[in-house]
Design a protein around this motif. Structure first.
Motif, mmCIF file in Angstrom:
data_model
loop_
_atom_site.group_PDB
_atom_site.id
_atom_site.type_symbol
_atom_site.label_atom_id
_atom_site.label_comp_id
_atom_site.label_asym_id
_atom_site.label_seq_id
_atom_site.Cartn_x
_atom_site.Cartn_y
_atom_site.Cartn_z
ATOM 1 N N ARG A 117 0.813 -1.233 0.000
ATOM 2 C CA ARG A 117 0.000 0.000 0.000
ATOM 3 C C ARG A 117 0.841 1.275 0.000
ATOM 4 N N THR A 118 2.154 1.144 0.141
ATOM 5 C CA THR A 118 3.012 2.337 0.264
ATOM 6 C C THR A 118 2.878 3.262 -0.946
ATOM 7 N N PRO A 119 2.652 4.577 -0.727
ATOM 8 C CA PRO A 119 2.697 5.493 -1.873
ATOM 9 C C PRO A 119 4.134 5.561 -2.424
ATOM 10 N N ILE A 120 4.262 5.316 -3.726
ATOM 11 C CA ILE A 120 5.589 5.365 -4.363
ATOM 12 C C ILE A 120 5.603 6.544 -5.317
ATOM 13 N N GLN A 121 6.501 7.464 -5.120
ATOM 14 C CA GLN A 121 6.520 8.725 -5.872
ATOM 15 C C GLN A 121 5.105 9.339 -5.883
ATOM 16 N N GLY A 122 4.452 9.300 -4.723
ATOM 17 C CA GLY A 122 3.132 9.900 -4.560
ATOM 18 C C GLY A 122 1.997 9.074 -5.138
ATOM 19 N N SER A 123 2.293 7.919 -5.717
ATOM 20 C CA SER A 123 1.266 7.107 -6.388
ATOM 21 C C SER A 123 0.839 5.925 -5.515
ATOM 22 N N THR A 124 -0.489 5.693 -5.424
ATOM 23 C CA THR A 124 -0.988 4.577 -4.598
ATOM 24 C C THR A 124 -1.619 3.495 -5.493
ATOM 25 N N PRO A 125 -1.715 2.245 -4.997
ATOM 26 C CA PRO A 125 -2.158 1.135 -5.853
ATOM 27 C C PRO A 125 -3.545 1.325 -6.466
ATOM 28 N N GLU A 126 -4.445 1.986 -5.708
ATOM 29 C CA GLU A 126 -5.809 2.115 -6.246
ATOM 30 C C GLU A 126 -5.905 3.233 -7.294
ATOM 31 N N GLN A 127 -4.870 3.998 -7.436
ATOM 32 C CA GLN A 127 -4.858 5.142 -8.348
ATOM 33 C C GLN A 127 -4.640 4.684 -9.794
ATOM 34 N N GLU A 128 -5.319 5.354 -10.731
ATOM 35 C CA GLU A 128 -5.123 5.010 -12.146
ATOM 36 C C GLU A 128 -3.672 5.328 -12.549
ATOM 37 N N GLY A 129 -3.073 4.452 -13.327
ATOM 38 C CA GLY A 129 -1.700 4.715 -13.805
ATOM 39 C C GLY A 129 -0.630 4.338 -12.793
ATOM 40 N N ASP A 130 -1.034 3.678 -11.677
ATOM 41 C CA ASP A 130 -0.043 3.355 -10.642
ATOM 42 C C ASP A 130 1.055 2.419 -11.171
ATOM 43 N N THR A 131 0.647 1.412 -11.963
ATOM 44 C CA THR A 131 1.631 0.459 -12.479
ATOM 45 C C THR A 131 2.701 1.201 -13.279
ATOM 46 N N GLU A 132 2.261 2.142 -14.111
ATOM 47 C CA GLU A 132 3.215 2.906 -14.934
ATOM 48 C C GLU A 132 4.074 3.810 -14.048
ATOM 49 N N ASN A 133 3.452 4.416 -13.030
ATOM 50 C CA ASN A 133 4.221 5.296 -12.131
ATOM 51 C C ASN A 133 5.332 4.516 -11.418
ATOM 52 N N VAL A 134 4.957 3.324 -10.940
ATOM 53 C CA VAL A 134 5.946 2.509 -10.220
ATOM 54 C C VAL A 134 7.050 2.083 -11.184
ATOM 55 N N ARG A 135 6.647 1.696 -12.388
ATOM 56 C CA ARG A 135 7.630 1.262 -13.387
ATOM 57 C C ARG A 135 8.603 2.405 -13.717
ATOM 58 N N ARG A 136 8.040 3.626 -13.824
ATOM 59 C CA ARG A 136 8.888 4.789 -14.130
ATOM 60 C C ARG A 136 9.900 5.007 -12.996
ATOM 61 N N PHE A 137 9.417 4.875 -11.749
ATOM 62 C CA PHE A 137 10.321 5.037 -10.605
ATOM 63 C C PHE A 137 11.463 4.009 -10.693
ATOM 64 N N VAL A 138 11.077 2.762 -10.974
ATOM 65 C CA VAL A 138 12.080 1.682 -11.026
ATOM 66 C C VAL A 138 13.087 1.942 -12.147
ATOM 67 N N GLU A 139 12.585 2.341 -13.329
ATOM 68 C CA GLU A 139 13.509 2.585 -14.452
ATOM 69 C C GLU A 139 14.453 3.745 -14.133
ATOM 70 N N ASN A 140 13.912 4.814 -13.533
ATOM 71 C CA ASN A 140 14.764 5.957 -13.182
ATOM 72 C C ASN A 140 15.797 5.564 -12.129
ATOM 73 N N TYR A 141 15.349 4.739 -11.200
ATOM 74 C CA TYR A 141 16.272 4.295 -10.144
ATOM 75 C C TYR A 141 17.395 3.457 -10.754
ATOM 76 N N LEU A 142 17.000 2.559 -11.670
ATOM 77 C CA LEU A 142 18.006 1.687 -12.292
ATOM 78 C C LEU A 142 19.024 2.499 -13.091
ATOM 79 N N LYS A 143 18.529 3.559 -13.741
ATOM 80 C CA LYS A 143 19.452 4.425 -14.496
ATOM 81 C C LYS A 143 20.454 5.075 -13.541
ATOM 82 N N ALA A 144 19.925 5.636 -12.447
ATOM 83 C CA ALA A 144 20.789 6.305 -11.463
ATOM 84 C C ALA A 144 21.768 5.297 -10.857
ATOM 85 N N GLN A 145 21.257 4.085 -10.635
ATOM 86 C CA GLN A 145 22.102 3.058 -10.026
ATOM 87 C C GLN A 145 23.224 2.636 -10.972
#
Ligand code: HEM
Length: 304
Positions: A117-145
């Motif tokens: 249930r944790t909000p990730i980059q302000g996005s919550t699971p019940e919110q529309e577009g959450d899967t894409e938001n989480v994916r974007r966070f992960v891709e950006n993190y991987l780039k930085a990493q």
């Protein structure tokens, strides 16, 4: 796990960690016994063994140790069988542990359900577009990493003595990047659970990375507590194994296990919060983190 019970959960988790810590210190006292002292009464102990500890099994089960991860002792359900009377009848200890198996959810399951249930980059699971938001966070993190890992790799590689060493170091860092992606996208998880597991892993990484945000203050304490607990448990197992080796060497245990070999395996393999440990390999410096989105969700007010 409800948000209002987080502070109680942290207290319970830390208390259990302290308990393992204290018990591990007692082993020092057992070591004042010489091998011959111990052999003098060992026959009277046999076939009793720590393997019959209902309490240890209950703690493992409550935490969420998976049955498939248990080290077999030669026959099915051996850890349950060892708790019964020698003729196979159920004992108070075996009844306690078998009842505990039905006591679900485990701590691991509750934690994962809550993490999801944790909000990730302000996005919550019940919110529309959450899967894409989480994916974007992960891709950006991987780039930085990848940038961080490249810098670290160059430092190590350039001080390596020979060409073969340099290639080995490059390969090692490359593998780290591949594994980071596989882990964060939960590629090894069956498709039907993949998104859920990936969100839990992203949440762990998010809480650990942006840990100073006010809304994440208790979540970060929960995670720190769990690491403390599991570390204390592993150290307890290791410390017990070292004491056993000193007192009885590598002989078969009174419970019929491979003795120290078995105990060392438990210290190495019995991990419950595997993902909490795994994110530590991926984390990067605060200054290299992707910018935070939706800071107000986390009670964070940016300075004008
Ligand atoms: C010199 C003293 C001790 C020796 C030689 C010893 C030896 C062993 C051995 C060989 C095992 C593996 C199972 C078996 O085949 O029996 C075992 C398991 C165990 N022992 Fe000890 N032990 C000692 C003291 C203690 C003490 C003081 C505790 C109290 C905390 C303890 C708690 C346990 C537990 C909970 C297990 C089960 C571990 C597992 O299955 O993961 N032992 N012990």
């Amino acid at each position: 796990m409800r948000e209002q019970s987080l502070s109680d959960a942290v207290r319970g988790i830390r208390r259990t960690a302290l308990l393992f810590d204290q018990v591990a210190h007692h082993f020092r006292l057992m070591e004042t016994m010489t091998t011959r002292d111990y052999l003098g009464f060992r026959d009277k102990l046999s076939p009793a063994s720590g393997f019959q500890s209902a309490q240890l099994r209950e703690i493992e089960i409550i935490m969420g140790l998976k049955v498939d991860d248990r080290i077999p002792l030669g026959h099915d359900n051996s850890y349950l069988r060892a708790l019964r009377y020698p003729d196979g009848r159920p004992s108070p200890a075996s009844k306690r542990v078998e009842a505990r198996l039905k006591d679900v959810p485990t701590l691991l399951e509750s934690i994962n359900e809550w993490l999801h249930r944790t909000p990730i980059q302000g996005s919550t699971p019940e919110q529309e577009g959450d899967t894409e938001n989480v994916r974007r966070f992960v891709e950006n993190y991987l780039k930085a990493q990848a940038i961080e890992a490249e810098e670290a790799m160059i430092l190590v590689r350039d001080s390596a003595p020979g060409e073969a060493d340099r290639r080995r170091i490059e390969e090692r860092y490359k593998q780290e990047r591949v594994k980071a992606r596989e882990f964060l996208l939960a590629e090894e998880v069956p498709e039907e659970d993949r998104l859920r597991v990936a969100r839990v892993r992203a949440a762990l990484l998010f809480i650990e990375s942006y840990r100073e945000l006010p809304l994440l203050a208790w979540p970060r304490e929960v995670l720190d507590g769990l690491v403390e607990l599991e570390q204390a448990f592993v150290i307890f197992r290791q410390r017990h194994a070292r004491m056993v080796e000193r007192v009885i060497g590598r002989r078969t245990g009174t419970g019929g296990s491979a003795g120290v070999d078995y105990l060392e395996q438990t210290a190495l393999r019995y991990r419950v919060f595997r993902e909490l440990w795994a994110v530590r390999t991926l984390m990067i410096r605060k200054t290299a983190l992707p910018p935070l989105r939706g800071p107000d969700v986390y009670g964070f007010v940016a300075k004008e």
